[in-house]
Design a protein around this motif. Structure first.
Motif, PDB file in Angstrom:
ATOM      1  N   UNK A 252      -5.889 -25.936  -1.495  1.00  0.00           N
ATOM      2  CA  UNK A 252      -5.430 -24.548  -1.825  1.00  0.00           C
ATOM      3  C   UNK A 252      -3.941 -25.099  -0.879  1.00  0.00           C
ATOM      4  N   UNK A 253      -3.779 -25.540   0.835  1.00  0.00           N
ATOM      5  CA  UNK A 253      -2.204 -25.304   1.179  1.00  0.00           C
ATOM      6  C   UNK A 253      -1.341 -25.678   0.042  1.00  0.00           C
ATOM      7  N   UNK A 254      -1.353 -26.750  -0.147  1.00  0.00           N
ATOM      8  CA  UNK A 254      -0.417 -27.431  -1.010  1.00  0.00           C
ATOM      9  C   UNK A 254       0.266 -26.712  -1.904  1.00  0.00           C
ATOM     10  N   UNK A 255      -0.198 -25.547  -2.680  1.00  0.00           N
ATOM     11  CA  UNK A 255      -0.394 -24.579  -3.417  1.00  0.00           C
ATOM     12  C   UNK A 255       0.402 -23.457  -3.059  1.00  0.00           C
ATOM     13  N   UNK A 256      -0.469 -23.042  -1.651  1.00  0.00           N
ATOM     14  CA  UNK A 256       0.014 -21.540  -0.723  1.00  0.00           C
ATOM     15  C   UNK A 256       0.945 -21.616  -0.145  1.00  0.00           C
ATOM     16  N   UNK A 257       0.684 -22.676   1.149  1.00  0.00           N
ATOM     17  CA  UNK A 257       1.247 -23.013   2.108  1.00  0.00           C
ATOM     18  C   UNK A 257       2.493 -22.603   1.640  1.00  0.00           C
ATOM     19  N   UNK A 258       3.802 -23.403   0.928  1.00  0.00           N
ATOM     20  CA  UNK A 258       4.435 -22.401   1.084  1.00  0.00           C
ATOM     21  C   UNK A 258       4.976 -21.106   0.901  1.00  0.00           C
ATOM     22  N   UNK A 259       4.326 -20.059   0.060  1.00  0.00           N
ATOM     23  CA  UNK A 259       4.283 -18.626   0.161  1.00  0.00           C
ATOM     24  C   UNK A 259       4.277 -17.937   1.421  1.00  0.00           C
ATOM     25  N   UNK A 260       3.347 -18.538   2.664  1.00  0.00           N
ATOM     26  CA  UNK A 260       2.565 -18.234   3.859  1.00  0.00           C
ATOM     27  C   UNK A 260       4.235 -18.361   4.434  1.00  0.00           C
ATOM     28  N   UNK A 261       4.716 -19.344   4.342  1.00  0.00           N
ATOM     29  CA  UNK A 261       5.897 -19.873   5.423  1.00  0.00           C
ATOM     30  C   UNK A 261       6.666 -19.085   5.622  1.00  0.00           C
TER      31      UNK A 261
ATOM     32  N   UNK B 215      -6.832 -10.609   7.039  1.00  0.00           N
ATOM     33  CA  UNK B 215      -7.622 -11.131   8.787  1.00  0.00           C
ATOM     34  C   UNK B 215      -6.556 -11.962   9.734  1.00  0.00           C
ATOM     35  N   UNK B 216      -5.367 -12.359   9.136  1.00  0.00           N
ATOM     36  CA  UNK B 216      -4.601 -13.061   9.467  1.00  0.00           C
ATOM     37  C   UNK B 216      -5.079 -14.575  10.268  1.00  0.00           C
ATOM     38  N   UNK B 217      -6.411 -15.320   9.541  1.00  0.00           N
ATOM     39  CA  UNK B 217      -7.042 -16.210   9.357  1.00  0.00           C
ATOM     40  C   UNK B 217      -5.732 -17.611   9.153  1.00  0.00           C
ATOM     41  N   UNK B 218      -4.687 -16.781   8.508  1.00  0.00           N
ATOM     42  CA  UNK B 218      -3.623 -18.320   7.679  1.00  0.00           C
ATOM     43  C   UNK B 218      -2.181 -16.821   7.963  1.00  0.00           C
ATOM     44  N   UNK B 219      -1.461 -18.079   8.846  1.00  0.00           N
ATOM     45  CA  UNK B 219       0.249 -16.911   8.769  1.00  0.00           C
ATOM     46  C   UNK B 219       1.116 -18.136   8.224  1.00  0.00           C
ATOM     47  N   UNK B 220       2.532 -17.701   8.682  1.00  0.00           N
ATOM     48  CA  UNK B 220       3.431 -18.772   8.945  1.00  0.00           C
ATOM     49  C   UNK B 220       3.553 -20.090   8.924  1.00  0.00           C
ATOM     50  N   UNK B 221       2.766 -20.226  10.476  1.00  0.00           N
ATOM     51  CA  UNK B 221       2.815 -21.242  11.074  1.00  0.00           C
ATOM     52  C   UNK B 221       1.405 -22.660  11.032  1.00  0.00           C
ATOM     53  N   UNK B 222       0.658 -22.239   9.901  1.00  0.00           N
ATOM     54  CA  UNK B 222      -0.871 -22.178   9.410  1.00  0.00           C
ATOM     55  C   UNK B 222       0.079 -24.009   8.376  1.00  0.00           C
ATOM     56  N   UNK B 223      -0.921 -25.197   8.981  1.00  0.00           N
ATOM     57  CA  UNK B 223      -1.040 -26.107   7.823  1.00  0.00           C
ATOM     58  C   UNK B 223      -1.771 -26.645   7.330  1.00  0.00           C
ATOM     59  N   UNK B 224      -2.201 -28.099   6.657  1.00  0.00           N
ATOM     60  CA  UNK B 224      -3.353 -28.467   5.755  1.00  0.00           C
ATOM     61  C   UNK B 224      -4.457 -28.679   6.552  1.00  0.00           C
TER      62      UNK B 224
END
Length: 538
Positions: free
Chosen positions: A298-307, A315-324
């Motif tokens: 999931x993060x390999x695909x969505x990570x760049x968009x959050x960053x 819910x703020x469970x994920x943000x721009x500094x989250x990692x896989x």
């Protein structure tokens, strides 16, 4: 070890000794006998004749999934008939195809051992008689992983060199194997029961491996489905969906349907990721391994968009500094539908039960067990509409026409809710409480193609689900099995790759899982016969 197993093991060892003596004598006579397999000359026999006279024995686990009224299409009970049909189409005689099911690895290893000892040892040595053993190892899956269906490749058993599914260098021989939780009673210490189970499982694994090695020495060919067998390299392995692929599939669908490529940080999309865990949260729990790998996909695909701010988490469970590595932030116990609804309510409502829930554009629910509870939860929270509203000119009647007609339905991107006061796009992360647009139904994804969730795919409450392409995989297996029985190499077709499993190069068959929505439901599920129009609620 039971008396039965002891006698069977003695027969197996006797057969092994006899096979070794036979091979030694043959080697002394010709000097051309391979140390692993007997050499059968097929050059003088027509290919169709060889295949037609070959025996095929299919060993699979009995279906162990029964979650409420949900029934996934990803079941061995669906796969075996499709495979049998494909084998007959490839030239194998239906009378020579045998199927066997077992509830667990202990029983399965016993059955395979008995077959090798009683059948292969007594079979004739005619050059026109071949045997193909197709084995799907029985795994003691926990309820959480079983929510995806019966045949998901263990995250630690994925082929090392599969670029679509990297496994961080871990091979099948490094897998901990069956690590599901064990129920205990008041009269038995958990440690004692677990130790006995581990001992029994280890013996079953050894019995399975040795039986298949002996079958190969007796001239049989072998194929292994879904999960590799440590210490054994078959003629070919069939890799099915992995946790990472399941996560990647849903994330890509979300990116496409929400048009994240065109989204800006000023108008971000709100996304929630919900990864279910089983009840047992021990370090050896395969549910945690599954969640870890799924989030990587999931993060390999969505990570760049959050960053870069184009995607946010209400819910703020994920943000721009989250990692896989932050899979635990979005994972939760989900053995019951009430646990899923409670988690959804917490994420969208926060601590306040009186405030209007957050706006959310998309929810990755991972499987259809979770998505069904998500749909119920969204309804209770008063979200309105459906994903069908994405293309307003198409109504349910239009979808029905699509499913019974000649074309598939294409939808447009999800429109951003409009602010009631200004008509402009709402930019705030926290929605206005009087903004009805914030309660528009989000895109919900799942996996497993639960039959009772297909009507929700049709009406747009669930945007997409997924499953293995059972028929394509069955045709691939039958084609390669036929080639091998005729003395041809397994390698050649585009769907066969040479990959590393357990440190050994192995021929691997793999097909990408299908992403299923109302737009392609007719082509993917109805036309192939997986479901009927009635199953789709039409």
């Amino acid at each position: 070890m039971t008396k039965r197993n002891g006698r069977a093991w003695a027969r197996l060892m006797a057969l092994a000794l006899a096979a070794a003596l036979t091979m030694t004598a043959a080697a002394c006579g010709s000097g051309q006998q391979d140390s692993e397999t007997t050499s059968i000359d097929t050059s003088k026999v027509p290919e169709s004749s060889v295949v037609a006279k070959s025996d095929v024995v299919i060993f699979t686990p009995s279906d162990g999934i029964s979650i409420s009224s949900h029934t996934p299409l990803n079941k061995w009970a669906k796969f075996v008939p499709a495979l049998t049909k494909a084998l007959t189409s490839a030239g194998f005689a239906s009378k020579n195809i045998t199927t066997k099911t077992d509830a667990n690895l202990v029983k399965q290893s016993d059955d395979i051992q008995d077959y090798v000892v009683n059948q292969l040892s007594s079979s004739s040595s005619d050059t026109d008689r071949h045997t193909m053993l197709i084995v799907a190892p029985a795994t003691d899956e926990n309820a959480g992983n079983a929510q995806y269906g019966d045949y998901v490749t263990n995250p630690l058993d994925a082929p090392d060199s599969d670029t679509d599914n990297p496994s961080d260098g871990k091979s099948a021989t490094e897998s901990s194997g069956d690590t599901s939780s064990t129920q205990t009673n008041d009269d038995q210490q958990p440690g004692t029961q677990n130790e006995e189970k581990d001992t029994e499982t280890a013996a079953a694994k050894k019995r399975l491996t040795e039986s298949l090695k002996l079958a190969r020495k007796a001239g049989a060919h072998t194929a292994v489905l879904a999960n590799p067998i440590a210490g054994f390299t078959p003629d070919f392995f069939v890799s099915m969906s992995t946790p990472r692929q399941i996560g990647t599939l849903q994330a890509r669908q979300l990116v496409s349907k929400l048009a994240l490529e065109k989204t800006t940080a000023n108008h971000p999309k709100s996304i929630e990721v919900m990864i279910p865990l089983s009840e047992d949260q021990t370090d050896s729990d395969t549910s945690k391994d599954f969640a870890t790998e799924a989030f990587k996909g999931i993060w390999n695909v969505l990570g760049p968009y959050f960053k870069d701010g184009r995607a946010i988490s209400p819910s703020k469970t994920l943000n721009g500094v989250s990692t896989e590595k932050d899979w635990q932030a979005v994972s939760f116990k989900a053995s019951k539908t009430t646990e899923v609804r409670d988690e959804l309510d917490t994420r969208l409502n926060g601590t306040s039960k009186s405030a209007q829930p957050h706006h959310v554009d998309g929810i990755i629910a991972m499987n259809d067990f979770v998505s069904s509870a998500v749909v119920d939860g969204l309804t209770s929270l008063k979200y309105t509409g459906s994903a069908a509203d994405i293309n307003p000119e198409i109504e349910v009647s239009g979808i029905v026409g699509t499913l019974t007609g000649k074309h598939n339905l294409n939808r447009q991107a999800v429109p951003k809710p409009k602010d009631d006061k200004t008509g402009s796009t709402q930019e705030d992360t926290e929605p206005e409480t009087d903004n009805d647009g914030n309660m528009a139904w989000p895109i919900v994804t799942g996996y497993g193609s639960y039959v009772d969730m297909i009507p929700h795919v049709v009406n747009g409450k669930q945007w997409m689900t997924g499953m293995e392409d059972i028929q394509k995989l069955s045709r691939d297996i039958a084609s390669v099995a036929g080639a091998i029985e005729a003395g041809k190499p397994a390698a050649g077709p585009s769907y066969v790759k040479s990959l590393t499993i357990g440190g050994k190069q192995t021929n691997v068959i793999h097909e990408k899982p299908m992403a299923i929505s109302a737009g392609n439901l007719k082509k993917t599920l109805i036309e192939p016969g997986y479901i009927s129009l009635a199953d789709a609620g039409l």
